[in-house]
Design a protein around this motif. Structure first.
Motif, PDB file in Angstrom:
ATOM      1  N   ALA A   1       0.833  -1.209   0.000  1.00  0.00           N
ATOM      2  CA  ALA A   1       0.000   0.000   0.000  1.00  0.00           C
ATOM      3  C   ALA A   1       0.863   1.253   0.000  1.00  0.00           C
ATOM      4  CB  ALA A   1      -0.931  -0.009   1.216  1.00  0.00           C
ATOM      5  N   LEU A   2       1.959   1.228   0.764  1.00  0.00           N
ATOM      6  CA  LEU A   2       2.865   2.376   0.774  1.00  0.00           C
ATOM      7  C   LEU A   2       3.525   2.551  -0.593  1.00  0.00           C
ATOM      8  CD1 LEU A   2       4.382   4.670   2.143  1.00  0.00           C
ATOM      9  CD2 LEU A   2       6.007   2.984   3.034  1.00  0.00           C
ATOM     10  N   ALA A   3       3.933   1.446  -1.219  1.00  0.00           N
ATOM     11  CA  ALA A   3       4.533   1.529  -2.552  1.00  0.00           C
ATOM     12  C   ALA A   3       3.557   2.159  -3.539  1.00  0.00           C
ATOM     13  CB  ALA A   3       4.953   0.141  -3.030  1.00  0.00           C
ATOM     14  N   ALA A   4       2.292   1.759  -3.476  1.00  0.00           N
ATOM     15  CA  ALA A   4       1.290   2.341  -4.369  1.00  0.00           C
ATOM     16  C   ALA A   4       1.122   3.837  -4.095  1.00  0.00           C
ATOM     17  CB  ALA A   4      -0.043   1.614  -4.204  1.00  0.00           C
ATOM     18  N   GLY A   5       1.148   4.219  -2.812  1.00  0.00           N
ATOM     19  CA  GLY A   5       1.039   5.634  -2.463  1.00  0.00           C
ATOM     20  C   GLY A   5       2.232   6.436  -2.955  1.00  0.00           C
ATOM     21  N   LEU A   6       3.416   5.875  -2.892  1.00  0.00           N
ATOM     22  CA  LEU A   6       4.605   6.553  -3.411  1.00  0.00           C
ATOM     23  C   LEU A   6       4.495   6.759  -4.913  1.00  0.00           C
ATOM     24  CD1 LEU A   6       7.214   4.602  -1.284  1.00  0.00           C
ATOM     25  CD2 LEU A   6       7.040   7.106  -1.326  1.00  0.00           C
ATOM     26  N   ALA A   7       3.996   5.737  -5.619  1.00  0.00           N
ATOM     27  CA  ALA A   7       3.825   5.872  -7.069  1.00  0.00           C
ATOM     28  C   ALA A   7       2.819   6.968  -7.410  1.00  0.00           C
ATOM     29  CB  ALA A   7       3.397   4.529  -7.659  1.00  0.00           C
ATOM     30  N   ARG A   8       1.728   7.027  -6.642  1.00  0.00           N
ATOM     31  CA  ARG A   8       0.728   8.087  -6.897  1.00  0.00           C
ATOM     32  C   ARG A   8       1.321   9.467  -6.676  1.00  0.00           C
ATOM     33  NH1 ARG A   8      -2.572   4.505  -3.988  1.00  0.00           N
ATOM     34  NH2 ARG A   8      -2.396   5.777  -2.112  1.00  0.00           N
TER      35      ARG A   8
ATOM     36  N   GLY B   1       4.231  10.336  -7.477  1.00  0.00           N
ATOM     37  CA  GLY B   1       5.213  10.631  -8.514  1.00  0.00           C
ATOM     38  C   GLY B   1       6.584  10.042  -8.269  1.00  0.00           C
ATOM     39  N   HIS B   2       6.700   9.134  -7.299  1.00  0.00           N
ATOM     40  CA  HIS B   2       7.991   8.528  -6.988  1.00  0.00           C
ATOM     41  C   HIS B   2       8.111   7.153  -7.639  1.00  0.00           C
ATOM     42  CE1 HIS B   2       8.610  11.897  -4.371  1.00  0.00           C
ATOM     43  NE2 HIS B   2       7.569  11.578  -3.611  1.00  0.00           N
ATOM     44  N   ASP B   3       9.286   6.540  -7.491  1.00  0.00           N
ATOM     45  CA  ASP B   3       9.593   5.271  -8.151  1.00  0.00           C
ATOM     46  C   ASP B   3       9.883   4.220  -7.083  1.00  0.00           C
ATOM     47  OD1 ASP B   3      10.338   3.290  -9.867  1.00  0.00           O
ATOM     48  OD2 ASP B   3      12.259   4.190 -10.433  1.00  0.00           O
ATOM     49  N   PRO B   4       8.851   3.469  -6.612  1.00  0.00           N
ATOM     50  CA  PRO B   4       9.070   2.482  -5.551  1.00  0.00           C
ATOM     51  C   PRO B   4       9.449   1.118  -6.106  1.00  0.00           C
ATOM     52  CG  PRO B   4       6.738   2.651  -6.005  1.00  0.00           C
ATOM     53  CD  PRO B   4       7.432   3.603  -6.952  1.00  0.00           C
ATOM     54  N   LEU B   5      10.137   0.332  -5.291  1.00  0.00           N
ATOM     55  CA  LEU B   5      10.414  -1.073  -5.580  1.00  0.00           C
ATOM     56  C   LEU B   5      10.186  -1.842  -4.288  1.00  0.00           C
ATOM     57  CD1 LEU B   5      11.441  -3.347  -7.441  1.00  0.00           C
ATOM     58  CD2 LEU B   5      13.768  -2.811  -6.645  1.00  0.00           C
ATOM     59  N   LEU B   6       9.268  -2.801  -4.321  1.00  0.00           N
ATOM     60  CA  LEU B   6       8.929  -3.586  -3.135  1.00  0.00           C
ATOM     61  C   LEU B   6       9.668  -4.916  -3.178  1.00  0.00           C
ATOM     62  CD1 LEU B   6       7.228  -4.246  -0.599  1.00  0.00           C
ATOM     63  CD2 LEU B   6       5.433  -5.063  -2.141  1.00  0.00           C
ATOM     64  N   ALA B   7      10.547  -5.145  -2.214  1.00  0.00           N
ATOM     65  CA  ALA B   7      11.269  -6.408  -2.082  1.00  0.00           C
ATOM     66  C   ALA B   7      10.664  -7.187  -0.919  1.00  0.00           C
ATOM     67  CB  ALA B   7      12.753  -6.143  -1.840  1.00  0.00           C
ATOM     68  N   ALA B   8      10.200  -8.406  -1.205  1.00  0.00           N
ATOM     69  CA  ALA B   8       9.477  -9.195  -0.206  1.00  0.00           C
ATOM     70  C   ALA B   8       9.573 -10.670  -0.576  1.00  0.00           C
ATOM     71  CB  ALA B   8       8.016  -8.744  -0.144  1.00  0.00           C
ATOM     72  N   PRO B   9       9.166 -11.580   0.328  1.00  0.00           N
ATOM     73  CA  PRO B   9       9.202 -13.006   0.006  1.00  0.00           C
ATOM     74  C   PRO B   9       8.448 -13.325  -1.285  1.00  0.00           C
ATOM     75  CG  PRO B   9       8.794 -12.703   2.341  1.00  0.00           C
ATOM     76  CD  PRO B   9       8.736 -11.345   1.719  1.00  0.00           C
TER      77      PRO B   9
END
Length: 404
Positions: free
Chosen positions: A19-26, A28-36
């Motif tokens: 959810a935070l990654a999606a908010g960062l994209a909205r 105007g930022h460039d997120p990358l989620l690293a997870a299992p």
């Protein structure tokens, strides 16, 4: 701004980061989620860029669940190599070009990766773990100590990383090429700062915390793209709102006996129910027509269509039930779950926690106790829905990068 988000654990741990990654994209930022690896598919389907990491440790946990002490000892010997594989996967993120690393402390290596990249990092937690207070004991404390020992109980968070400290120190030196002392997690979180991602309506900041530690609200995103199966819709429409029963990634020692107690308790209460089998706490074979069984469904869609949520007390499910405005019955298993079970009971939206022996009679009685709390749960939901924890977190991350 390129933001690397690193988390591990269950789906309840990963979804807030998604959810935070999606908010960062909205924003105007460039997120990358690293997870299992097994938990990134859902986020990728919602358009969140993901970096799948090794998840062998979770397969091991499932394999030995409920098999006794000998299996647990054998698993402990196998865990360190699996955790090293996890850390080696984290190290592959060195080419992410991140401007900041936002990490779950239990990911073990993410803050060291930030050091390798020469960028700031900030911890993110849905539960208070590294910020001592005299007002209440650490959520990791198995017992409620005398008040004068509350602050001392917070040392438990540091002890959690002790079995892995030597391995992490070697990995930091050998793989990341970092020299000098290896900071412990408690000191590192204090240095980095922390995003406390829970609602202040659930747990306000104690008065001996600085303002920077105040909780900013849950991180959640609606599951707008989910379509329920027709038979689930028909079941929900066929009568009064059912009870939801689901224990997420928890694994019961005897799933068959546990499931029978749940079904018997529901029958004694005279209530319909939806059972989410999750990772194995529930293993239904024969169920009455008053019970619908599914693997899982988005909490934000399902819980608002139920009357009571029966669950394990993971903060992700607590948050979902809060937003849905349904009273709760919690059977905690481990970790911080007893803490949240007590907390929702204290604020009047849940029955007393079902600690100790779990029986059908106790479940039926807890359902009777929780049902009259529906009004209070709806009032709490209205307040929680006004919060925007994701936007608050994005603003904090932007300020951290700007200062750096």
């Amino acid at each position: 701004m390129r933001v690397l988000l690193v988390t591990t654990g269950s789906r309840g741990d990963v979804e807030p980061f998604a959810a935070l990654a999606a908010g960062l994209a909205r924003a105007g930022h460039d997120p990358l989620l690293a997870a299992p690896r097994r938990l990134t598919e859902h986020a990728a389907g919602r358009g969140v860029p993901v970096a799948p990491l090794d998840d062998g440790i979770f397969a091991l946990q499932q394999e030995v669940a409920g098999k006794g002490t000998r299996a647990s000892v054998t698993a402990a010997r196998s865990a360190l190599p699996l955790l090293r594989r996890w850390l080696d996967d984290v190290a592959t993120l060195q080419d992410s070009g991140a401007d900041i690393v936002v990490y779950a402390p239990k990911s073990l290596g993410a803050h060291h990766l930030a050091d390798r990249l020469g960028v700031p990092s900030i911890a993110a937690l849905p539960v208070p773990l590294f910020s001592p207070t005299a007002r209440f004991a650490s959520p990791l404390s198995a017992v409620r100590p005398p008040r004068f020992l509350n602050r001392a109980s917070w040392r438990l968070a540091g002890a959690v990383e002790a079995p892995y400290r030597r391995m992490v120190r070697g990995w930091r030196s050998e793989v990341l090429g970092l020299t000098g002392p290896t900071p412990n997690l408690t000191d590192r979180v204090a240095h980095d700062g922390v995003l406390h991602a829970w609602s202040p309506h659930l747990l306000p900041a104690p008065d001996d915390w600085p303002a920077a530690l105040a909780p900013i609200g849950f991180w959640s995103a609606p599951s707008d793209d989910w379509t329920p199966p027709d038979n689930l819709t028909r079941f929900l429409d066929a009568g009064e709102p059912p009870v939801y029963v689901g224990f997420g990634s928890m694994l019961a020692k005897d799933p068959d006996a546990f499931t029978l107690a749940v079904l018997d308790g529901l029958a004694r209460s005279g209530r319909r129910a939806v059972l989410a089998t999750g990772w194995g706490a529930l293993r239904p074979s024969h169920v009455p027509e008053s019970v619908y069984v599914l693997d899982q469904a988005p909490h934000d869609w399902l819980l608002q269509r139920t009357s009571v949520a029966v669950h394990h007390g993971g903060v992700g499910t607590v948050a979902a039930a809060l937003r849905a405005g349904v009273p709760q019955v919690i059977r905690p298993f481990l970790g911080d779950q007893p803490f949240w079970a007590r907390r929702v009971h204290e604020i009047g939206i849940a029955a007393a926690p079902l600690t100790g022996r779990f029986t059908a009679d106790r479940l039926a009685a807890a359902l009777d106790d929780a049902t009259p709390m529906a009004g209070a749960a709806r009032e709490m939901a209205a307040r929680v829905r006004e919060e925007d924890g994701v936007t608050a977190a994005v603003a904090r991350i932007e300020r951290t990068v700007a200062r750096a």
